[in-house]
Design a protein around this motif. Structure first.
Motif, mmCIF file in Angstrom:
data_model
loop_
_atom_site.group_PDB
_atom_site.id
_atom_site.type_symbol
_atom_site.label_atom_id
_atom_site.label_comp_id
_atom_site.label_asym_id
_atom_site.label_seq_id
_atom_site.Cartn_x
_atom_site.Cartn_y
_atom_site.Cartn_z
ATOM 1 N N ASP A 92 -27.218 40.840 -24.832
ATOM 2 C CA ASP A 92 -26.698 41.423 -23.654
ATOM 3 C C ASP A 92 -26.475 42.882 -24.086
ATOM 4 O O ASP A 92 -25.694 43.152 -24.896
ATOM 5 C CB ASP A 92 -25.699 40.715 -23.219
ATOM 6 C CG ASP A 92 -24.844 41.491 -21.883
ATOM 7 O OD1 ASP A 92 -25.694 41.887 -20.971
ATOM 8 O OD2 ASP A 92 -23.653 41.550 -21.938
ATOM 9 N N PRO A 93 -27.070 43.676 -23.204
ATOM 10 C CA PRO A 93 -27.077 45.233 -23.519
ATOM 11 C C PRO A 93 -25.581 45.739 -23.546
ATOM 12 O O PRO A 93 -25.031 46.410 -24.241
ATOM 13 C CB PRO A 93 -27.777 45.789 -22.680
ATOM 14 C CG PRO A 93 -28.860 44.922 -22.183
ATOM 15 C CD PRO A 93 -28.177 43.629 -22.008
ATOM 16 N N MET A 112 -33.550 42.290 -26.301
ATOM 17 C CA MET A 112 -32.367 42.401 -25.357
ATOM 18 C C MET A 112 -32.974 43.056 -24.092
ATOM 19 O O MET A 112 -34.200 43.561 -24.016
ATOM 20 C CB MET A 112 -31.481 43.423 -25.940
ATOM 21 C CG MET A 112 -31.817 44.799 -26.055
ATOM 22 S SD MET A 112 -30.576 45.818 -26.920
ATOM 23 C CE MET A 112 -30.842 47.462 -26.369
ATOM 24 N N ALA A 113 -32.082 43.185 -23.011
ATOM 25 C CA ALA A 113 -32.544 43.871 -21.730
ATOM 26 C C ALA A 113 -32.621 45.329 -21.904
ATOM 27 O O ALA A 113 -31.453 45.740 -22.505
ATOM 28 C CB ALA A 113 -31.777 43.310 -20.513
ATOM 29 N N GLY A 114 -33.458 46.008 -21.248
ATOM 30 C CA GLY A 114 -33.294 47.412 -21.189
ATOM 31 C C GLY A 114 -34.520 48.136 -20.687
ATOM 32 O O GLY A 114 -35.616 47.505 -20.310
ATOM 33 N N ARG A 115 -34.917 49.349 -21.222
ATOM 34 C CA ARG A 115 -36.073 49.756 -20.726
ATOM 35 C C ARG A 115 -36.997 49.930 -22.015
ATOM 36 O O ARG A 115 -36.674 50.371 -23.174
ATOM 37 C CB ARG A 115 -35.811 51.416 -20.284
ATOM 38 C CG ARG A 115 -34.947 51.390 -19.163
ATOM 39 C CD ARG A 115 -35.803 52.510 -18.057
ATOM 40 N NE ARG A 115 -34.956 52.368 -16.781
ATOM 41 C CZ ARG A 115 -35.483 51.755 -15.846
ATOM 42 N NH1 ARG A 115 -36.381 51.081 -15.758
ATOM 43 N NH2 ARG A 115 -34.559 51.598 -14.593
ATOM 44 N N PHE A 116 -38.370 49.587 -21.627
ATOM 45 C CA PHE A 116 -39.381 49.605 -22.758
ATOM 46 C C PHE A 116 -40.029 51.085 -22.766
ATOM 47 O O PHE A 116 -40.530 51.548 -22.041
ATOM 48 C CB PHE A 116 -40.545 48.570 -22.183
ATOM 49 C CG PHE A 116 -41.445 48.522 -23.160
ATOM 50 C CD1 PHE A 116 -41.585 48.359 -24.666
ATOM 51 C CD2 PHE A 116 -42.845 48.837 -22.694
ATOM 52 C CE1 PHE A 116 -42.398 48.537 -25.275
ATOM 53 C CE2 PHE A 116 -43.859 48.671 -23.438
ATOM 54 C CZ PHE A 116 -43.779 48.604 -24.780
ATOM 55 N N LEU A 130 -38.218 48.147 -16.805
ATOM 56 C CA LEU A 130 -37.047 47.601 -17.267
ATOM 57 C C LEU A 130 -37.366 46.050 -17.529
ATOM 58 O O LEU A 130 -38.115 45.239 -16.759
ATOM 59 C CB LEU A 130 -36.047 47.641 -16.005
ATOM 60 C CG LEU A 130 -34.857 46.748 -16.335
ATOM 61 C CD1 LEU A 130 -33.823 47.572 -17.177
ATOM 62 C CD2 LEU A 130 -33.859 46.922 -14.603
ATOM 63 N N VAL A 131 -36.901 45.778 -18.653
ATOM 64 C CA VAL A 131 -37.418 44.348 -19.471
ATOM 65 C C VAL A 131 -36.099 43.485 -19.633
ATOM 66 O O VAL A 131 -35.277 44.254 -19.815
ATOM 67 C CB VAL A 131 -38.351 44.768 -20.502
ATOM 68 C CG1 VAL A 131 -39.727 45.058 -20.128
ATOM 69 C CG2 VAL A 131 -37.568 45.273 -21.511
ATOM 70 N N GLY A 132 -36.527 42.265 -19.579
ATOM 71 C CA GLY A 132 -35.106 41.247 -20.121
ATOM 72 C C GLY A 132 -35.515 40.589 -21.262
ATOM 73 O O GLY A 132 -36.789 40.688 -21.739
ATOM 74 N N PHE A 133 -34.370 40.328 -21.761
ATOM 75 C CA PHE A 133 -34.451 39.423 -22.950
ATOM 76 C C PHE A 133 -35.640 38.263 -22.956
ATOM 77 O O PHE A 133 -35.836 37.565 -21.941
ATOM 78 C CB PHE A 133 -33.055 38.809 -23.414
ATOM 79 C CG PHE A 133 -33.219 37.634 -24.503
ATOM 80 C CD1 PHE A 133 -33.215 38.373 -25.796
ATOM 81 C CD2 PHE A 133 -33.300 36.348 -24.410
ATOM 82 C CE1 PHE A 133 -33.189 37.339 -26.867
ATOM 83 C CE2 PHE A 133 -33.273 35.559 -25.565
ATOM 84 C CZ PHE A 133 -33.140 36.162 -26.741
ATOM 85 N N GLY A 134 -36.541 38.542 -23.967
ATOM 86 C CA GLY A 134 -37.596 37.599 -24.238
ATOM 87 C C GLY A 134 -38.959 37.863 -23.513
ATOM 88 O O GLY A 134 -39.813 37.100 -23.583
ATOM 89 N N ASP A 135 -38.804 38.783 -22.672
ATOM 90 C CA ASP A 135 -40.165 39.356 -22.027
ATOM 91 C C ASP A 135 -41.052 39.860 -22.972
ATOM 92 O O ASP A 135 -40.690 40.588 -23.989
ATOM 93 C CB ASP A 135 -39.674 40.543 -20.913
ATOM 94 C CG ASP A 135 -38.999 39.950 -19.816
ATOM 95 O OD1 ASP A 135 -38.983 38.865 -19.543
ATOM 96 O OD2 ASP A 135 -38.488 41.138 -19.008
#
Length: 141
Positions: free
Chosen positions: A8-9, A69-73, A127-132
């Protein structure tokens, strides 16, 4: 007691701020599914690395690098003015193939396998999520 989500960011940002405020140089958390390291680098802020166990099917011809983790790619480091590299391109297992960023935290994504980076599975800036899935690497046969 519930377990802490280290992907989690907000949790990572909280830990980074707490380490910085406490004057701690770093923290490493290892669990069966992965590892999180936060190193406080003084003026430059924190450096964070994460490694997650990614199973690969035997004989598979490609590997996928997933978001830890989630965030910007980001494909290139936001501070660089270098020309983006064209695909396909050769990568080694230690090469950085992109970044996931949240606020001032920027997590480098290592290829993890040597091969040819063939395609992006997420749009730069998305915006990407954990595991994407983020990038695909064709493995040598």
């Amino acid at each position: 007691m519930s377990s802490i989500d280290f992907s989690d960011p907000a949790t990572i940002a909280f830990l980074t701020d707490a380490l910085t405020a406490a004057g701690v140089d770093g923290l490493e958390i290892s669990r069966p599914g992965g590892q999180l390291r936060i190193f406080v680098a003084g003026n430059g802020g924190a450096r964070i690395s994460s490694a997650e166990a990614t199973p690969h099917a035997p004989g598979s011809a490609s590997a996928v690098v997933k978001a830890p983790m989630a965030g910007r790619f980001c494909v290139e480091h936001p501070a660089t003015s270098a020309e983006p590299q064209n695909l396909p391109r050769s990568v080694s297992d230690a090469d950085i193939v992109g970044f996931v960023g949240v606020g001032h935290i920027l997590l480098p994504l290592r290829a993890g396998r040597s091969g040819v980076l063939t395609r992006l599975l997420a749009e730069p800036g998305a915006l990407v999520g954990f595991g994407d899935p983020l990038v695909e690497i064709e493995l040598p046969s």
